[in-house]
Design an enzyme around this catalytic site. Structure first.
Site, PDB file in Angstrom:
ATOM      1  N   HIS A 157       0.837  -1.217   0.000  1.00 43.51           N
ATOM      2  CA  HIS A 157       0.000   0.000   0.000  1.00 43.51           C
ATOM      3  C   HIS A 157       0.865   1.258   0.000  1.00 43.51           C
ATOM      4  O   HIS A 157       0.431   2.307   0.473  1.00 43.51           O
ATOM      5  CB  HIS A 157      -0.940   0.038   1.206  1.00 43.51           C
ATOM      6  CG  HIS A 157      -1.696  -1.227   1.456  1.00 43.51           C
ATOM      7  ND1 HIS A 157      -2.968  -1.453   0.978  1.00 43.51           N
ATOM      8  CD2 HIS A 157      -1.344  -2.369   2.105  1.00 43.51           C
ATOM      9  CE1 HIS A 157      -3.371  -2.651   1.340  1.00 43.51           C
ATOM     10  NE2 HIS A 157      -2.396  -3.249   2.018  1.00 43.51           N
ATOM     11  N   SER A 278      13.978  21.662 -17.111  1.00 48.15           N
ATOM     12  CA  SER A 278      12.788  22.470 -17.340  1.00 48.15           C
ATOM     13  C   SER A 278      13.189  23.733 -18.083  1.00 48.15           C
ATOM     14  O   SER A 278      14.272  24.279 -17.849  1.00 48.15           O
ATOM     15  CB  SER A 278      12.159  22.832 -15.996  1.00 48.15           C
ATOM     16  OG  SER A 278      11.384  24.009 -16.116  1.00 48.15           O
ATOM     17  N   LYS A 284      15.583  22.237 -12.058  1.00 45.72           N
ATOM     18  CA  LYS A 284      14.910  20.958 -12.253  1.00 45.72           C
ATOM     19  C   LYS A 284      15.752  19.895 -12.944  1.00 45.72           C
ATOM     20  O   LYS A 284      16.514  20.179 -13.857  1.00 45.72           O
ATOM     21  CB  LYS A 284      13.640  21.176 -13.073  1.00 45.72           C
ATOM     22  CG  LYS A 284      12.586  21.964 -12.319  1.00 45.72           C
ATOM     23  CD  LYS A 284      11.790  21.086 -11.378  1.00 45.72           C
ATOM     24  CE  LYS A 284      10.792  20.307 -12.196  1.00 45.72           C
ATOM     25  NZ  LYS A 284       9.986  19.435 -11.394  1.00 45.72           N
ATOM     26  N   GLU A 291       9.160   8.323 -16.879  1.00 48.77           N
ATOM     27  CA  GLU A 291       7.773   8.744 -17.098  1.00 48.77           C
ATOM     28  C   GLU A 291       7.274   8.289 -18.462  1.00 48.77           C
ATOM     29  O   GLU A 291       6.119   7.878 -18.617  1.00 48.77           O
ATOM     30  CB  GLU A 291       7.662  10.261 -16.978  1.00 48.77           C
ATOM     31  CG  GLU A 291       7.938  10.766 -15.567  1.00 48.77           C
ATOM     32  CD  GLU A 291       8.109  12.274 -15.557  1.00 48.77           C
ATOM     33  OE1 GLU A 291       7.117  12.972 -15.420  1.00 48.77           O
ATOM     34  OE2 GLU A 291       9.250  12.747 -15.712  1.00 48.77           O
TER      35      GLU A 291
END
Ligand code: ARG
Length: 465
Positions: A157, A278, A284, A291
């Site tokens: 979980h 970024s 960043k 992803e």
């Protein structure tokens, strides 16, 4: 209108809009190599059974090989009027050989031809995916080796649960990929039966030798029912499902590593070369590869879904709908191949941040279950042990301490069996060492599994007595 191979009974030229709508050459041209392989074996069989002469066969085989070279060189002219790759190659052969070329399609239909081509293509693609899956397995095994002594918090979980060895964690993905590779092999085995010879749907009156073609093309046998053969795309769906499973496995791993690479977790360091930045926020460093691997799973699921809906409700035998199988099938293979490649690169390049992981390993009561099992070993019923340890965890939470920080009196008060022996079970390192069962994260078991995988993947020689 004999410019089409099927034009004999037609009185009108095909409407351009129909040609544009129904063409498949824009995507099935990548079958050219397999189409030529199939046609070559077919021609050799036609000569063997006397439907064409040995000399005609030689001309056809040579012609096909010239066409292959022309396509490879980029000089081959593709045109909408010739609809698909099968008609392109046959027409080019007829352009070269005239009547001899017009014999190649003897005892064959595009229906069994396309099924053969797609099977040959998918078989090669399965082998490519399998090789890449194996490479990724090796990357995970190497990572297991590199992080031999590292202990991780294991989660259920996404909440801290029990400690696991990092090697155990990496080997979990090796197992998933092993099942994927099993499924690939299984799918390949069922796929590997030759459709050619089913002709349009009913077979042929001509004396062909299908076994000969099967052997020449590396098939294990021939299909037994021409109606089934002409309509069968099970192999496309099965491979799309296997690819979907691979993509699903990769997406779970990628998601986990996206989380691990956050500031909040700080478990994982990815090399700069594998990240992007970024355009507005200078600080960043984003895990885009992970992803995208996660995101591309959507494409693969989409391809499987397309194929499932495509064949739904199709009557026997061939229907033109089946032309729509190629793009999703190609895309599923292309996507999974690319994802497996990049996944191996990421696994090779990433480092687990042992210091950051170790610094917080004492949080979350990872040793609570071990303590409960200690009580069970002292003869306390499981439910009672669960309750007692649950109570102790509550006590720790209220005091803001670990189980190991509780004074001996608290343990003794909780249960008389919680004696001095308790100390040896508390703490994450002790908890890991306490595991015993086969398949568990017990250090000795993990060591065995790691050794087994190294042998299976050929990274080390099998040790024979
Ligand atoms: N391009 C077609 C396909 O991919 C080849 C088979 C066409 N057969 C036919 N009877 N029109 O399915």
């Amino acid at each position: 209108m004999a410019s089409k191979p099927w034009g004999g009974r037609f009185g009108e030229k095909t409407d351009r809009r129909v040609e544009e709508f129904s063409e498949s050459i824009s995507f099935d041209r990548r079958l050219f190599e397999h189409d030529i392989r199939g046609s070559t074996a077919h021609a050799e069989m036609l000569a063997l059974v006397g439907l064409i002469s040995a000399d005609e066969c030689r001309q056809i085989v040579r012609g096909l090989s010239e066409i292959r070279a022309e396509i490879e060189s980029g000089a081959f002219p593709f045109t909408l009027e010739r609809e698909d790759i099968h008609m392109h190659i046959e027409a080019a052969l007829i352009d070269r050989l005239g009547d001899v070329g017009r014999k190649l399609h003897t005892a064959r239909s595009r229906n069994d031809q396309v099924a053969t081509d797609v099977k040959l293509w998918a078989r090669d693609a399965i082998d490519r995916v399998d090789a890449r899956a194996e490479t990724l397995q090796r990357a995970f095994v190497a990572a297991a080796d590199r992080h031999r002594d590292l202990i991780l918090p294991g989660y259920t979980h996404l909440q801290r649960a029990q400690p696991v060895l990092a090697a155990h964690y990496f080997l979990a993905f090796v197992e998933k990929l092993a099942r994927d590779r099993d499924r690939l092999a299984d799918c390949r085995k069922r796929l590997n039966v030759l459709p050619l010879g089913a002709a349009a749907l009913a077979g042929t009156t001509l004396p062909i030798d299908r076994d000969h073609v099967a052997k020449a093309l590396g098939f294990d046998g021939v299909t037994a029912n021409s109606l089934d053969t002409s309509s069968d795309r099970d192999f496309a769906l099965e491979s799309a499902f296997v690819l979907t499973m691979i993509a699903e496995h990769l997406s779970g791993w990628a998601e986990e590593w996206v989380i691990w690479s956050t500031q909040e977790f700080s478990f994982l360091k990815l090399p700069d070369a594998l990240c992007t930045g970024s355009s507005i926020m200078p600080q960043k460093k984003n895990p885009d590869v992970l992803e995208l691997i996660r995101g591309r799973t959507a494409r693969v699921v989409g391809s499987l879904t397309t194929l499932l809906i495509l064949i739904k409700g199709l009557p026997l035998a061939y229907n033109r709908d089946l032309q729509e199988d190629k793009e999703p099938l190609f895309d599923a293979f292309d996507t999974v191949e690319a994802c497996l490649d990049l996944a191996a690169v990421v696994v090779d390049g990433a480092t687990l941040r042992a210091d950051r992981i170790a610094a917080r390993l004492d949080e979350g009561f990872l040793d609570a279950t071990t303590l409960m099992e200690y009580l069970i070993k002292q003869g306390v019923p499981q439910r009672t042990g669960h309750e007692i340890v649950g109570h102790l965890v509550g006590l720790c939470e209220s005091r803001g301490c670990r189980l190991a920080d509780l004074p001996a009196e608290e343990f003794a008060r909780a249960h008389p069996k919680l004696d001095a022996g308790v100390i040896g079970t508390l703490g994450v390192a002790n908890a890991v060492k306490a595991f015993r069962s086969y398949g568990s994260t017990a250090p000795a078991e993990v060591e065995k599994q790691l050794g087994r995988w190294k042998v299976l993947l050929g990274s080390i020689e099998e040790v024979r007595p």
